[in-house]
Design a protein around this motif. Structure first.
Motif, PDB file in Angstrom:
ATOM      1  N   GLU A   1     -30.700   3.614  38.812  1.00  0.00           N
ATOM      2  CA  GLU A   1     -29.437   4.503  39.088  1.00  0.00           C
ATOM      3  C   GLU A   1     -30.112   5.934  38.134  1.00  0.00           C
ATOM      4  O   GLU A   1     -29.327   6.955  38.521  1.00  0.00           O
ATOM      5  N   SER A   2     -30.772   5.747  37.201  1.00  0.00           N
ATOM      6  CA  SER A   2     -31.366   7.010  36.311  1.00  0.00           C
ATOM      7  C   SER A   2     -32.358   6.448  35.319  1.00  0.00           C
ATOM      8  O   SER A   2     -32.728   4.860  35.435  1.00  0.00           O
ATOM      9  N   GLU A   3     -32.954   6.896  34.639  1.00  0.00           N
ATOM     10  CA  GLU A   3     -34.057   6.476  33.784  1.00  0.00           C
ATOM     11  C   GLU A   3     -33.549   5.381  32.770  1.00  0.00           C
ATOM     12  O   GLU A   3     -34.415   4.499  32.571  1.00  0.00           O
ATOM     13  N   ALA A   4     -32.271   5.085  32.414  1.00  0.00           N
ATOM     14  CA  ALA A   4     -32.012   4.120  31.564  1.00  0.00           C
ATOM     15  C   ALA A   4     -30.910   3.114  32.264  1.00  0.00           C
ATOM     16  O   ALA A   4     -30.465   2.249  31.514  1.00  0.00           O
TER      17      ALA A   4
ATOM     18  N   GLU B   1     -21.742 -13.641  31.958  1.00  0.00           N
ATOM     19  CA  GLU B   1     -22.450 -14.551  31.229  1.00  0.00           C
ATOM     20  C   GLU B   1     -23.981 -14.467  31.035  1.00  0.00           C
ATOM     21  O   GLU B   1     -24.496 -14.845  32.017  1.00  0.00           O
ATOM     22  N   LEU B   2     -24.438 -14.082  29.948  1.00  0.00           N
ATOM     23  CA  LEU B   2     -25.807 -14.230  29.946  1.00  0.00           C
ATOM     24  C   LEU B   2     -26.338 -15.210  28.800  1.00  0.00           C
ATOM     25  O   LEU B   2     -25.573 -15.659  28.079  1.00  0.00           O
ATOM     26  N   PRO B   3     -27.539 -15.576  28.785  1.00  0.00           N
ATOM     27  CA  PRO B   3     -28.037 -16.559  27.810  1.00  0.00           C
ATOM     28  C   PRO B   3     -27.481 -16.093  26.326  1.00  0.00           C
ATOM     29  O   PRO B   3     -28.027 -15.142  25.687  1.00  0.00           O
ATOM     30  N   GLY B   4     -26.682 -16.950  25.868  1.00  0.00           N
ATOM     31  CA  GLY B   4     -26.156 -17.067  24.607  1.00  0.00           C
ATOM     32  C   GLY B   4     -25.102 -15.915  24.124  1.00  0.00           C
ATOM     33  O   GLY B   4     -24.750 -15.841  23.063  1.00  0.00           O
ATOM     34  N   LEU B   5     -24.644 -15.248  25.411  1.00  0.00           N
ATOM     35  CA  LEU B   5     -23.789 -14.153  24.794  1.00  0.00           C
ATOM     36  C   LEU B   5     -22.861 -13.958  26.090  1.00  0.00           C
ATOM     37  O   LEU B   5     -23.291 -14.174  27.277  1.00  0.00           O
ATOM     38  N   VAL B   6     -21.800 -12.970  26.127  1.00  0.00           N
ATOM     39  CA  VAL B   6     -20.967 -12.563  27.003  1.00  0.00           C
ATOM     40  C   VAL B   6     -20.764 -10.980  26.772  1.00  0.00           C
ATOM     41  O   VAL B   6     -20.631 -10.464  25.740  1.00  0.00           O
TER      42      VAL B   6
ATOM     43  N   ARG C   1     -29.566   0.457  29.252  1.00  0.00           N
ATOM     44  CA  ARG C   1     -30.337  -0.192  28.294  1.00  0.00           C
ATOM     45  C   ARG C   1     -30.329   0.529  27.118  1.00  0.00           C
ATOM     46  O   ARG C   1     -30.667   1.590  26.807  1.00  0.00           O
ATOM     47  N   GLU C   2     -29.612  -0.433  26.194  1.00  0.00           N
ATOM     48  CA  GLU C   2     -29.407   0.138  24.613  1.00  0.00           C
ATOM     49  C   GLU C   2     -30.579   0.071  23.970  1.00  0.00           C
ATOM     50  O   GLU C   2     -31.265  -1.022  23.939  1.00  0.00           O
TER      51      GLU C   2
ATOM     52  N   ALA D   1     -30.774  -5.852  27.400  1.00  0.00           N
ATOM     53  CA  ALA D   1     -32.347  -5.886  27.363  1.00  0.00           C
ATOM     54  C   ALA D   1     -32.579  -7.000  28.736  1.00  0.00           C
ATOM     55  O   ALA D   1     -33.610  -7.178  29.373  1.00  0.00           O
ATOM     56  N   TYR D   2     -31.687  -8.269  28.680  1.00  0.00           N
ATOM     57  CA  TYR D   2     -32.041  -9.116  29.509  1.00  0.00           C
ATOM     58  C   TYR D   2     -31.672  -8.655  31.073  1.00  0.00           C
ATOM     59  O   TYR D   2     -32.474  -9.198  31.835  1.00  0.00           O
ATOM     60  N   VAL D   3     -30.554  -7.955  31.255  1.00  0.00           N
ATOM     61  CA  VAL D   3     -30.344  -7.673  32.565  1.00  0.00           C
ATOM     62  C   VAL D   3     -31.694  -6.775  33.093  1.00  0.00           C
ATOM     63  O   VAL D   3     -32.081  -6.631  34.247  1.00  0.00           O
ATOM     64  N   HIS D   4     -32.087  -5.850  32.240  1.00  0.00           N
ATOM     65  CA  HIS D   4     -33.221  -4.911  32.565  1.00  0.00           C
ATOM     66  C   HIS D   4     -34.406  -5.678  32.903  1.00  0.00           C
ATOM     67  O   HIS D   4     -35.370  -5.346  33.767  1.00  0.00           O
ATOM     68  N   ASP D   5     -34.936  -6.594  32.046  1.00  0.00           N
ATOM     69  CA  ASP D   5     -36.186  -7.177  31.836  1.00  0.00           C
ATOM     70  C   ASP D   5     -36.241  -8.457  32.576  1.00  0.00           C
ATOM     71  O   ASP D   5     -37.400  -8.800  32.970  1.00  0.00           O
TER      72      ASP D   5
END
Length: 332
Positions: free
Chosen positions: A23-26, A52-57, A78-79, A87-91
C-alpha cells in the motif's frame, strides 16, 4: 453509517491469508478469510483484531469494508525497531498461510454527530479509512487531515483521492487534506483545532506525539466527549513504587477473593487463582481484559478508556490497572 458492533465474544479464528498488497513503501495490507469460505464476525469502523504471530500477539485495525463478511483487511507498517511483529508480517507471511485471529473488538466506534473531523498520522489512517467511507455513504458532513513524513510512506492515498474529488457543481472540495511533512511541514493542529466546533466529533489515530498534542488541545477548549482517539502504543505512566500497595479482588460470580500484592498485575494474580481473563496486549491498549467493576475504585493505567470513562469507573483493564480501594469487586 455502520452501527458500532459489540465484541462478539472470546474465541480465536483460524484464517487464511488471501492476499498481500503493497500500500506504500513501508505498509503492507493483509486480507484474511475463513478457509472454508464462511462468514466472519461482524464489525464496525474503528474495530481491531488480535493477530497471533510466533511468540507474540499484535493488534491491527480493520481497514476494509464492514459489509464484506467474507474477509478482514488490515495494514501493517514495517517498524524500524520492530520487536518481531511487523517484520514477520512483511518478511515471512505468504498467501495461503493460516494465522489465528482474536476479536474483533471496538473501543473506537463512530458515534452520531452533526459533523466529523478526522485526524490521522501515518499508519493511523487504517481505522480512519472505513470511518470516512461510512460517513460519506451516510451523507454526513466530514473533513480529514492526513499527515505523513513522506508521500511514499503514506498508505491509501489513491482511495482517499476518490473521496477528495469535488461533489457539487461549484467545484467545492477540500474535505481531504494530505499533509506531507517533507514538503510542507507537519499537520497544523492550531488551524485544525484552534476553534472548538459544537456538534463536531473529533477522531484521531497515529503516533503518540500526535495523540498527546491533539488530546491537550481538545482538553483545553473543546466540549467534553468531543475527542475520540486510539493508541497503538501504551501511554507512559509515572508510578512511584513507594505508593504501590496491596489490595483484594473479589470475583463476584466465582465467589473467590484474590490478594493482589504491590507491584503485581491483577491479571497474573487472577490467573494463578484459576480465573482466566484474556490478555492479548498486556499493555492496556487492546481491551481484551476489560472487566466490569461492581464495587470499589480503580486506579486506571490503561491507554484505551477516555477520561470520562475512567472517571465513571464502570470497567478496568486488569492487565495494567490497580485499585485505590482496599477491596475491588469485579464481575468475574
Amino acid at each position: 453509517m455502520n452501527e458500532p458492533v459489540d465484541d462478539p465474544g472470546e474465541g480465536v479464528l483460524e484464517l487464511r491469508v488471501e492476499q498481500l498488497r503493497r500500500e506504500s513503501e513501508a505498509v503492507l495490507s493483509v486480507t484474511l478469510a475463513d478457509p472454508e469460505g464462511g462468514l466472519l464476525p461482524a464489525w464496525g469502523p474503528g474495530a481491531h483484531i488480535d493477530l497471533e504471530l510466533p511468540g507474540l500477539v499484535r493488534q491491527y485495525s480493520l481497514c476494509g469494508d464492514p459489509a464484506d463478511r467474507r474477509t478482514y483487511k488490515i495494514a501493517v507498517l514495517r517498524e524500524e525497531d520492530s520487536a518481531g511483529g511487523s517484520a514477520y508480517v512483511h518478511d515471512e507471511l505468504r498467501p495461503g498461510d493460516l494465522v489465528e485471529v482474536g476479536g474483533p473488538r471496538n473501543h473506537f466506534a463512530l458515534v452520531p454527530a452533526e459533523r466529523y473531523l478526522f485526524v490521522a498520522g501515518g499508519i493511523g489512517i487504517t481505522p480512519i479509512l472505513p470511518m470516512v467511507n461510512a460517513v460519506e455513504a451516510a451523507g454526513a458532513d466530514w473533513r480529514l487531515a492526513y499527515g505523513g513524513r513522506r508521500r511514499e510512506t503514506m498508505a491509501f492515498l489513491d482511495d482517499l483521492a476518490e473521496l477528495a474529488e469535488p461533489h457539487d457543481p461549484a467545484g467545492r472540495g477540500g474535505r481531504v487534506g494530505v499533509v506531507v511533512e517533507a514538503e510542507s511541514g507537519p499537520l497544523d493542529l492550531g488551524a485544525l483545532l484552534g476553534r472548538p466546533e459544537e456538534g463536531t466529533a473529533v477522531y484521531c489515530c497515529g503516533p503518540g506525539g500526535l495523540l498527546d498534542a491533539v488530546e491537550e488541545r481538545c482538553a483545553a477548549a473543546w466540549p467534553e466527549g468531543a475527542l475520540h482517539l486510539e493508541r497503538f502504543q501504551a501511554k507512559e505512566y509515572a508510578v512511584d513504587p513507594a505508593s504501590e500497595r496491596a489490595f483484594e479482588v473479589v470475583c463476584a460470580r466465582s465467589e473467590i477473593t484474590v490478594p493482589v500484592p504491590a507491584g503485581r498485575p491483577i491479571a497474573d494474580c487472577l490467573d494463578e487463582a484459576g480465573i482466566a481473563v484474556p490478555t492479548a496486549c498486556r499493555e492496556g491498549v487492546c481491551g481484551s481484559c476489560e472487566v466490569k467493576i461492581l464495587d470499589g475504585t480503580a486506579e486506571h493505567r490503561d491507554s484505551l478508556l477516555s477520561r470520562a470513562e475512567q472517571e465513571a469507573g464502570q470497567t478496568l483493564m486488569v492487565c495494567v490497572s490497580r485499585s485505590r480501594s482496599a477491596r475491588l469487586v469485579l464481575d468475574l
